[in-house]
Design a protein around this motif. Structure first.
Motif, PDB file in Angstrom:
ATOM      1  N   ALA A   1       0.843  -1.205   0.000  1.00  0.00           N
ATOM      2  CA  ALA A   1       0.000   0.000   0.000  1.00  0.00           C
ATOM      3  C   ALA A   1       0.881   1.260   0.000  1.00  0.00           C
ATOM      4  CB  ALA A   1      -0.898   0.004   1.238  1.00  0.00           C
ATOM      5  N   PRO A   2       0.352   2.361  -0.522  1.00  0.00           N
ATOM      6  CA  PRO A   2       1.126   3.602  -0.497  1.00  0.00           C
ATOM      7  C   PRO A   2       1.399   4.046   0.929  1.00  0.00           C
ATOM      8  CG  PRO A   2      -1.162   4.021  -1.113  1.00  0.00           C
ATOM      9  CD  PRO A   2      -0.977   2.536  -1.102  1.00  0.00           C
ATOM     10  N   MET A   3       2.627   4.437   1.184  1.00  0.00           N
ATOM     11  CA  MET A   3       3.007   4.908   2.522  1.00  0.00           C
ATOM     12  C   MET A   3       3.954   6.090   2.411  1.00  0.00           C
ATOM     13  SD  MET A   3       3.881   1.885   5.176  1.00  0.00           S
ATOM     14  CE  MET A   3       4.245   0.767   3.846  1.00  0.00           C
TER      15      MET A   3
ATOM     16  N   ALA B   1       0.040  -1.894   4.408  1.00  0.00           N
ATOM     17  CA  ALA B   1       0.935  -0.761   4.606  1.00  0.00           C
ATOM     18  C   ALA B   1       1.908  -1.075   5.742  1.00  0.00           C
ATOM     19  CB  ALA B   1       0.135   0.509   4.891  1.00  0.00           C
ATOM     20  N   ARG B   2       1.438  -0.997   6.982  1.00  0.00           N
ATOM     21  CA  ARG B   2       2.359  -1.089   8.120  1.00  0.00           C
ATOM     22  C   ARG B   2       3.140  -2.403   8.150  1.00  0.00           C
ATOM     23  NH1 ARG B   2      -2.129   0.787  12.217  1.00  0.00           N
ATOM     24  NH2 ARG B   2      -3.377  -0.092  10.524  1.00  0.00           N
ATOM     25  N   HIS B   3       2.494  -3.518   7.792  1.00  0.00           N
ATOM     26  CA  HIS B   3       3.265  -4.772   7.798  1.00  0.00           C
ATOM     27  C   HIS B   3       4.346  -4.757   6.725  1.00  0.00           C
ATOM     28  CE1 HIS B   3       1.495  -6.886  11.032  1.00  0.00           C
ATOM     29  NE2 HIS B   3       0.373  -7.235  10.449  1.00  0.00           N
TER      30      HIS B   3
ATOM     31  N   GLU C   1      -7.183  -0.732  14.998  1.00  0.00           N
ATOM     32  CA  GLU C   1      -5.892  -0.080  15.263  1.00  0.00           C
ATOM     33  C   GLU C   1      -4.733  -0.897  14.709  1.00  0.00           C
ATOM     34  OE1 GLU C   1      -5.015   2.906  16.944  1.00  0.00           O
ATOM     35  OE2 GLU C   1      -7.107   3.221  16.369  1.00  0.00           O
ATOM     36  N   ALA C   2      -4.938  -2.206  14.662  1.00  0.00           N
ATOM     37  CA  ALA C   2      -3.840  -3.093  14.244  1.00  0.00           C
ATOM     38  C   ALA C   2      -3.673  -3.032  12.727  1.00  0.00           C
ATOM     39  CB  ALA C   2      -4.150  -4.514  14.686  1.00  0.00           C
ATOM     40  N   PRO C   3      -2.465  -3.276  12.238  1.00  0.00           N
ATOM     41  CA  PRO C   3      -2.263  -3.306  10.788  1.00  0.00           C
ATOM     42  C   PRO C   3      -3.102  -4.399  10.135  1.00  0.00           C
ATOM     43  CG  PRO C   3      -0.144  -3.458  11.966  1.00  0.00           C
ATOM     44  CD  PRO C   3      -1.228  -3.530  12.998  1.00  0.00           C
ATOM     45  N   THR C   4      -3.399  -4.206   8.862  1.00  0.00           N
ATOM     46  CA  THR C   4      -4.151  -5.201   8.091  1.00  0.00           C
ATOM     47  C   THR C   4      -3.567  -6.584   8.335  1.00  0.00           C
ATOM     48  OG1 THR C   4      -4.815  -3.672   6.405  1.00  0.00           O
ATOM     49  CG2 THR C   4      -4.647  -5.964   5.734  1.00  0.00           C
TER      50      THR C   4
HETATM   51  C1  LIG Z   1       3.045   5.724   7.552  1.00  0.00           C
HETATM   52  C2  LIG Z   1       1.843   5.673   6.655  1.00  0.00           C
HETATM   53  C3  LIG Z   1       1.809   6.497   5.549  1.00  0.00           C
HETATM   54  C4  LIG Z   1       0.706   6.430   4.660  1.00  0.00           C
HETATM   55  N1  LIG Z   1       0.734   7.185   3.518  1.00  0.00           N
HETATM   56  C5  LIG Z   1      -0.243   7.035   2.589  1.00  0.00           C
HETATM   57  C6  LIG Z   1      -0.129   7.691   1.333  1.00  0.00           C
HETATM   58  O1  LIG Z   1       0.864   8.367   1.009  1.00  0.00           O
HETATM   59  N2  LIG Z   1      -1.163   7.526   0.464  1.00  0.00           N
HETATM   60  C7  LIG Z   1      -2.261   6.767   0.767  1.00  0.00           C
HETATM   61  O2  LIG Z   1      -3.173   6.668  -0.056  1.00  0.00           O
HETATM   62  N3  LIG Z   1      -2.366   6.120   1.953  1.00  0.00           N
HETATM   63  C8  LIG Z   1      -1.376   6.211   2.849  1.00  0.00           C
HETATM   64  N4  LIG Z   1      -1.448   5.495   4.023  1.00  0.00           N
HETATM   65  C9  LIG Z   1      -2.578   4.583   4.257  1.00  0.00           C
HETATM   66  C10 LIG Z   1      -2.215   3.131   3.873  1.00  0.00           C
HETATM   67  O3  LIG Z   1      -1.968   3.020   2.474  1.00  0.00           O
HETATM   68  C11 LIG Z   1      -3.273   2.102   4.289  1.00  0.00           C
HETATM   69  O4  LIG Z   1      -4.472   2.357   3.593  1.00  0.00           O
HETATM   70  C12 LIG Z   1      -3.549   2.106   5.800  1.00  0.00           C
HETATM   71  O5  LIG Z   1      -2.364   2.274   6.543  1.00  0.00           O
HETATM   72  C13 LIG Z   1      -4.190   0.761   6.249  1.00  0.00           C
HETATM   73  O6  LIG Z   1      -3.328  -0.300   5.943  1.00  0.00           O
HETATM   74  P1  LIG Z   1      -2.489  -1.094   7.099  1.00  0.00           P
HETATM   75  O7  LIG Z   1      -3.499  -1.480   8.131  1.00  0.00           O
HETATM   76  O8  LIG Z   1      -1.929  -2.303   6.372  1.00  0.00           O
HETATM   77  O9  LIG Z   1      -1.446  -0.192   7.636  1.00  0.00           O
HETATM   78  C14 LIG Z   1      -0.376   5.555   4.925  1.00  0.00           C
HETATM   79  C15 LIG Z   1      -0.329   4.757   6.074  1.00  0.00           C
HETATM   80  C16 LIG Z   1       0.759   4.796   6.919  1.00  0.00           C
HETATM   81  C17 LIG Z   1       0.793   3.877   8.119  1.00  0.00           C
END
Ligand SMILES: Cc1cc2nc3c(=O)[nH]c(=O)nc-3n(C[C@H](O)[C@H](O)[C@H](O)COP(=O)(O)O)c2cc1C
Length: 360
Positions: free
Chosen positions: A23-25, A314-316, A291-294
């Protein structure tokens, strides 16, 4: 037989060897001029086993710039920096698309060229913060976009998409979610326009549709994805009634044959089902698991049930460069470190170990 996270997937022109998407981060490691450096090449190349890497949000223009350390795709130096990133990812066997983003009213004058005001559908201040070199600061009142601003911004999206191709990306993802410019047009609270870019569902969807079409004209539909985050309220973009709005958007963009639709789910799971019903192409879910990562179990369930074609993490992925292999083996996952998400250098960025199965 139902698909699994490890069934290959064709998404337009993109061929994913697995359905574990990065995912975008936003990680804020680019230089002050938005140029990606060697550390970013290393970071993305380490994650090349993702079915697809979606980069952090990348600014399409100086006026749409995001936080300090966000990379851009609107100068030759930025294109040169990204070329090294895409080369490194391709050499490592991966696929990478650039997330094209315009911060709109979440941009801050401290982050923009002198005298430039943030742009937005309407002059409504977001109840949100902008990340600057001096920490988080409250958003300011933006300037409502006139017809020329709209035309120029659509050009900025298509120019950045072309720049992404010049830089060797496999495609682009248009950022239509998370409260940034396109989402601001979709929302009720940031978009108070009384012209054809507001008021009703087709009006509020119009800028999103035009931005996607501009990008499609530039690089071809098979290389374009769209990200949306219906009903999430991120960065204070709120839709009163997301289901008909996003159903309309999915219907109207369905005929474009995009590579994929990437849905950030909010607490209302029914919205993903609405999009699944209205969207006739590949759907990638970024599920809301609290709250937890996907969690890999949730991801597996979504794909096996046919509720999504792929799932993004994303976070994982931040903490596990070899996430697909760890999921495949059921191996333990490294813990993400939120303190290093948005700041610093290699620590918490490129220094996570890959899994080494213990000798039997
Ligand atoms: C550090 C961080 C930066 C992120 N930056 C973006 C971003 O630039 N663009 C976007 O669409 N989402 C962004 N997200 C959201 C993630 O892409 C994702 O949708 C969200 O974190 C849930 O996924 P996860 O539970 O696997 O972390 C970001 C998330 C995190 C944790």
């Amino acid at each position: 037989m139902p698909s699994s996270l490890f069934t290959p997937l064709a998404a337009g022109a993109l061929k994913l060897p697995n359905r574990v998407v990065m995912a975008p981060m936003t990680r804020n490691r680019a230089g002050a001029d938005g140029v990606p450096g060697a550390l970013m090449s290393q970071y993305y190349a380490q994650r090349a086993t993702a079915g697809l890497i979606v980069t952090e949000g990348v600014g399409v223009s100086a006026v749409g710039a995001g936080p300090t350390g966000q990379p851009g795709l609107h100068t030759l130096e930025q294109v040169a920096g990204w070329t090294k990133v895409t080369d490194a990812v391709h050499e490592a066997g991966g696929r990478i698309v650039a997330q094209l983003s315009h911060h709109g009213r979440i941009a801050h004058p401290a982050l923009l060229p002198d005298g430039v005001e943030p742009l937005a559908p309407s002059a409504v201040t977001a109840l949100s913060d902008a990340r600057t070199a001096h920490g988080l600061v409250a958003a300011v009142r933006p300037r409502a976009m006139g017809p020329e601003d709209i035309a120029r911004t659509l050009d900025d999206f298509s120019d950045a998409a072309r720049a992404a191709m010049d830089a060797g990306f496999d495609g682009v993802e248009v950022q239509g979610g998370n409260g940034y410019l396109i989402h601001q047009f979709l929302s009720d609270n940031a978009n108070l326009r009384e012209d054809g870019y507001g008021q009703d569902v087709p009006g509020r969807a119009r800028f999103a549709v035009e931005a996607v079409r501009a990008v499609v004209r530039a690089v071809g539909a098979g290389r374009v994805g769209l990200r949306v985050s219906p009903g999430t309220g991120y960065n204070d973009a709120v839709e009163k009634d997301p289901a008909p709005l996003y159903g309309f958007l999915a219907d109207i963009l369905g005929s474009e044959e995009l590579a994929y639709l990437h849905v950030v789910e909010g607490p209302d799971r029914a919205l993903r089902a609405v999009l699944r019903e209205h969207w006739n192409g590949v759907l990638i879910s970024s599920p809301f698991t609290g709250e937890a990562p996907t969690d890999p179990g949730t991801a597996r369930g979504l794909v096996e049930a046919g509720d999504a074609d792929a799932v993004s993490f994303a976070r994982h992925f931040a903490a596990n460069p070899d996430l697909p292999e760890r999921i495949r083996l059921g191996a333990p996952l490294n813990e993400p470190d939120p303190d290093t998400f948005h700041d610093g250098g290699a620590a918490g960025y490129t220094d996570f170990a890959v899994h080494r199965p213990s000798a039997v």
